[in-house]
Design an enzyme around this catalytic site. Structure first.
Site, short mmCIF file in Angstrom:
data_model
loop_
_atom_site.label_atom_id
_atom_site.label_comp_id
_atom_site.label_asym_id
_atom_site.label_seq_id
_atom_site.Cartn_x
_atom_site.Cartn_y
_atom_site.Cartn_z
N ASP A 27 -12.98 5.20 1.42
CA ASP A 27 -11.57 5.27 1.80
C ASP A 27 -11.11 6.72 1.89
O ASP A 27 -10.94 7.40 0.87
CB ASP A 27 -10.72 4.51 0.76
CG ASP A 27 -9.21 4.58 1.06
OD1 ASP A 27 -8.80 5.33 1.97
OD2 ASP A 27 -8.45 3.88 0.37
N LYS B 42 3.20 11.33 -3.35
CA LYS B 42 2.19 10.68 -4.18
C LYS B 42 1.32 11.72 -4.90
O LYS B 42 0.84 11.48 -6.00
CB LYS B 42 1.31 9.81 -3.29
CG LYS B 42 0.36 8.87 -4.03
CD LYS B 42 -0.25 7.91 -3.03
CE LYS B 42 -1.34 7.05 -3.62
NZ LYS B 42 -1.88 6.13 -2.59
N ASP C 90 0.88 -1.16 0.00
CA ASP C 90 0.00 0.00 0.00
C ASP C 90 0.92 1.22 0.00
O ASP C 90 1.50 1.57 1.03
CB ASP C 90 -0.88 -0.04 1.26
CG ASP C 90 -1.73 1.23 1.42
OD1 ASP C 90 -1.64 2.13 0.57
OD2 ASP C 90 -2.46 1.30 2.42
N GLU D 35 -7.01 0.72 -4.65
CA GLU D 35 -7.01 0.57 -3.19
C GLU D 35 -8.34 0.05 -2.64
O GLU D 35 -8.35 -0.90 -1.82
CB GLU D 35 -6.63 1.90 -2.53
CG GLU D 35 -5.15 2.20 -2.70
CD GLU D 35 -4.81 3.68 -2.57
OE1 GLU D 35 -5.68 4.46 -2.13
OE2 GLU D 35 -3.68 4.06 -2.90
P1 ADP Z 1 -2.84 7.38 2.96
O1 ADP Z 1 -3.60 6.22 2.44
O2 ADP Z 1 -3.17 8.66 2.24
O3 ADP Z 1 -1.39 7.16 3.11
P2 ADP Z 1 -3.68 6.71 5.65
O4 ADP Z 1 -4.80 5.81 5.35
O5 ADP Z 1 -2.44 6.15 6.24
O6 ADP Z 1 -3.36 7.66 4.44
O7 ADP Z 1 -4.24 7.83 6.60
C1 ADP Z 1 -3.43 8.83 7.07
C2 ADP Z 1 -4.31 9.88 7.66
O8 ADP Z 1 -5.05 9.31 8.74
C3 ADP Z 1 -3.52 11.04 8.18
O9 ADP Z 1 -4.14 12.25 7.77
C4 ADP Z 1 -3.65 10.85 9.68
O10 ADP Z 1 -3.59 12.08 10.38
C5 ADP Z 1 -5.02 10.21 9.82
N1 ADP Z 1 -5.18 9.50 11.06
C6 ADP Z 1 -4.42 8.51 11.56
N2 ADP Z 1 -4.85 8.13 12.77
C7 ADP Z 1 -5.93 8.91 13.04
C8 ADP Z 1 -6.82 9.02 14.15
N3 ADP Z 1 -6.68 8.27 15.22
N4 ADP Z 1 -7.82 9.94 14.06
C9 ADP Z 1 -7.96 10.72 12.97
N5 ADP Z 1 -7.16 10.68 11.92
C10 ADP Z 1 -6.14 9.78 11.95
MG MG Z 2 -4.57 4.71 1.94
#
Ligand code: ADP
Ligand code: MG
Length: 626
Positions: free
Chosen positions: A208, A87, A25, A186
């Site tokens: 998502d 990205k 991912d 995804e």
């Molecule tokens: P991506 O797929 O874009 O890499 P992720 O699915 O890893 O992103 O999500 C990252 C986002 O999730 C970030 O903006 C992060 O701040 C948010 N995030 C992670 N944990 C929490 C939480 N406990 N509450 C709210 N937002 C969260």
């Molecule tokens: Mg993601």
């Protein structure tokens, strides 16, 4: 005597020798790698036990790039050489990057291919190179924990990624020395992780919301096949935007000016994110921001205040939800369940608003961080040949219609949006002019009727068409979209067999022009598009008739026409020529019809004359034998 055994194609001849496969991912914010062992897929942690690899790459002079948490720590102290959210820049041109990159502190330079490069102390790097550093780190992690070299990987991309972005992702993987079995959307990966295929037939929604992208997918599971029936989303909407809303609020509260230094901005953003994540489980947080000259600002943010700040951003995810439902031609009540994916779906307000929209509480069973990587690992295990018979066949869809330009600047769509891939569609086209020996094939993407309103993907020429009368040549154009969503186009002239081919690897200089915007435009302009299309068609008809009549007059006027008739035709011809590019549809049609009638007698005479000419010197049997 026992029978010799032969393995199936794609399967390892040694039954116990498993091939090593992983799912990756590659996220805007965080990246993960997962693999399937003894039939169970799980995410692989690093040596410190962390699953998430922050998608951050830090460059220092004369040393290899640093990736992940250590790089994240450098983001505040050395923002210009620490690349985050790369990205968002993948497959983008410099113009888009200047727009998208407004929030980003990096210094961009232009390169020959239009792909922007980022200036760092270690030299200029491209987004593809930065991504490949992240992939290399994950590859290393997987190979260390599996104790062997990876045979193949599945890398996930947002459903919204266009060809250029997908290609850039593949390029990054190649640069990292990975064998990409396929790219997978995804949300589709999330569906696999949830094993929705083991449940009952029905419709599932995958919502998502990550750090930088939003995707909504509607999947239908029926007769053992899993089909993505619609996708929508926004390639530039996610948790980062929530962070920015909070940061703006903090800056206003702490009296920090809008032109604060990059490292100051980073600091505020980083505090904003920590506060946001904490407010998922708490109802208020203390904030502490270091200001210039050792000063400190302290304050409090409550969940209630947070929700006021972020609600408008979260509501922006609902329009794509509506659109996906409409594209899938279903109602909210048809949806069996809603699966949440991505870190931002931990936010209570997201769960609440999504629940209200779909009129049911969403499913949150699997860790929303891991779900995509797990699904990718399951798919990788199948594709590398470790699983056999009857494993679920997954279908994806293309996000925007693909077509080509026809006369009058109109787009003829060969593959409609939301068509499942892989897919191949062919259509026949013909020449516009007598003796035309080449044809320009202009491939476009988008929903609008006029080519100018669609996105240009590629142009190529088909040459060597034998000279024929207009409309006689048969040029078969085939569009083929592979499982990764990449397009190749073939054009072949049927009588001579001359052909031309292009792999559509669109220039990186795409207009940012979000798919979102393109779709919205196509709806807003539906009526005016129909009108423009009619007018363009009428103008093309008029032009064709003018050219036909003019060339006929040049050859046969003296032989076949008397003065009066000739004058009548010429008059109608002149009138139509004057009005040909007029913007009145009625006028163009009326004058075309007048010229058509005026020249009808002449056309009939020509045809007679030609038949006489052809027949003379041949016996009737010559024709019978043909
Ligand atoms: P991506 O797929 O874009 O890499 P992720 O699915 O890893 O992103 O999500 C990252 C986002 O999730 C970030 O903006 C992060 O701040 C948010 N995030 C992670 N944990 C929490 C939480 N406990 N509450 C709210 N937002 C969260
Ligand atoms: Mg993601």
């Amino acid at each position: 005597m026992s029978l010799l055994q032969i393995s199936e194609p794609g399967q390892s001849p040694a039954p116990h020798q498993r091939r090593l496969a992983a799912g990756i991912d590659l996220g805007t914010t965080n990246s993960l790698v997962a693999t399937s062992r003894s039939g169970v897929a799980d995410v692989l942690p690093d040596i410190d036990g962390y699953h998430l690899l922050p998608s951050i790459v830090s460059y220092t002079k004369g040393q290899p790039a640093i990736v992940g948490r250590v790089a994240a720590a450098a983001a505040v102290s050395d923002p210009l050489n620490t690349i985050a959210s790369v990205k968002r820049l993948m497959g983008r041109g410099i113009e888009d990057v200047v727009q998208t990159g407004n929030k980003l502190p990096y210094q961009f330079t232009k390169s020959e291919q239009g792909m922007p490069r980022i200036s760092t102390v270690a030299g200029d790097v491209s987004p593809v190179q930065v991504s490949s550093e992240i992939l290399k780190a994950l590859k290393l992690r997987a190979e260390q924990s599996l104790q062997g070299e990876l045979d193949g990987v599945v890398i996930t991309v947002p459903a919204y990624f266009d060809d250029a972005q997908r290609q850039a992702t593949k390029d990054a993987a190649r640069l990292a020395g990975l064998n990409v079995l396929r790219l997978l959307n995804e949300p589709t990966a999330a569906a696999i992780a949830y094993g929705l295929d083991r449940g009952s037939e029905g419709i599932h929604v995958i919502y998502d919301l990550g750090g930088g992208t939003f995707d909504i997918s509607i999947l239908r599971f029926s007769k053992g096949i899993f089909e993505v029936i619609a996708t929508a989303g926004n390639a530039a909407l996610g948790g980062d935007d929530l962070d920015h809303e909070i940061a703006k609020w903090i800056m206003a509260q702490a009296d920090i000016s809008g032109d604060a230094s990059h490292s100051q901005m980073r600091h505020v953003l980083s505090e904003a994110r920590i506060a946001k994540e904490a407010l998922t489980n708490q109802t208020s947080v203390e904030l502490r921001i270091d200001l210039d000259k050792g000063a400190v600002w302290q304050g409090e943010l409550t969940r209630k205040q947070l929700e006021t700040l972020i609600e408008p951003v979260i509501r922006r995810t609902l329009a794509p939800c509506r659109r996906a439902l409409r594209d899938a031609d279903i109602q909210v009540s048809d949806v069996q369940d809603v699966v949440l994916v991505g870190g931002t779906t931990r936010t209570p307000l997201v769960r609440k608003l999504v629940g209200e929209f779909f009129e049911q509480p969403p499913l949150v069973d699997i860790d929303p961080d891991k779900v995509v990587a797990i699904g990718a690992a399951i798919q990788a295990d199948i594709l590398v040949g470790n699983k056999n018979d009857g494993e679920m066949l997954l279908l994806d869809v293309i996000p925007l219609s693909l077509g080509l330009e026809t006369m009058g600047g109109l787009s003829e769509k060969l593959i409609a949006r939301n068509t499942t891939i892989p897919v191949a569609r062919a259509q026949e086209f013909t020449t516009y002019k007598d003796g035309q020996v080449a044809m320009m094939i202009h491939v476009v993407q988008g929903e609008r009727d006029l080519v100018d309103d669609c996105r240009s993907l590629a142009r190529f020429e088909l040459r060597g068409i034998p000279p024929m009368a207009a409309g006689v040549a048969r040029i078969r154009v085939t569009f083929q979209v592979d499982a990764d969503g990449l397009l190749s186009v073939d054009a072949i002239e049927q009588t001579s067999g001359v052909s031309s081919h292009i792999e559509v690897k669109p220039s990186y200089g795409l207009q940012e022009n979000e798919i979102e915007q393109m779709l919205r435009d196509s709806m807003d302009h539906a009526e005016s598009d129909v009108e423009s299309r009619r007018l363009r068609e009428a103008q093309v008809d008029a032009k064709r008739l003018i050219e036909a009549v003019e060339s006929a007059l040049a050859v046969d006027a003296e032989k076949l026409l008397d003065c009066e008739e000739c004058q009548k035709i010429n008059q109608a011809l002149e009138k139509l020529k004057e009005a040909e590019s007029s913007s009145s549809l009625e006028e163009v049609k009326r004058l075309t019809s007048i010229l058509d009638k005026a020249s009808a007698g002449f056309a009939a005479k020509r045809m007679d004359a030609n038949i006489h000419k052809v027949l003379s010197g041949h016996s009737v049997t010559d024709f019978d034998n043909k």
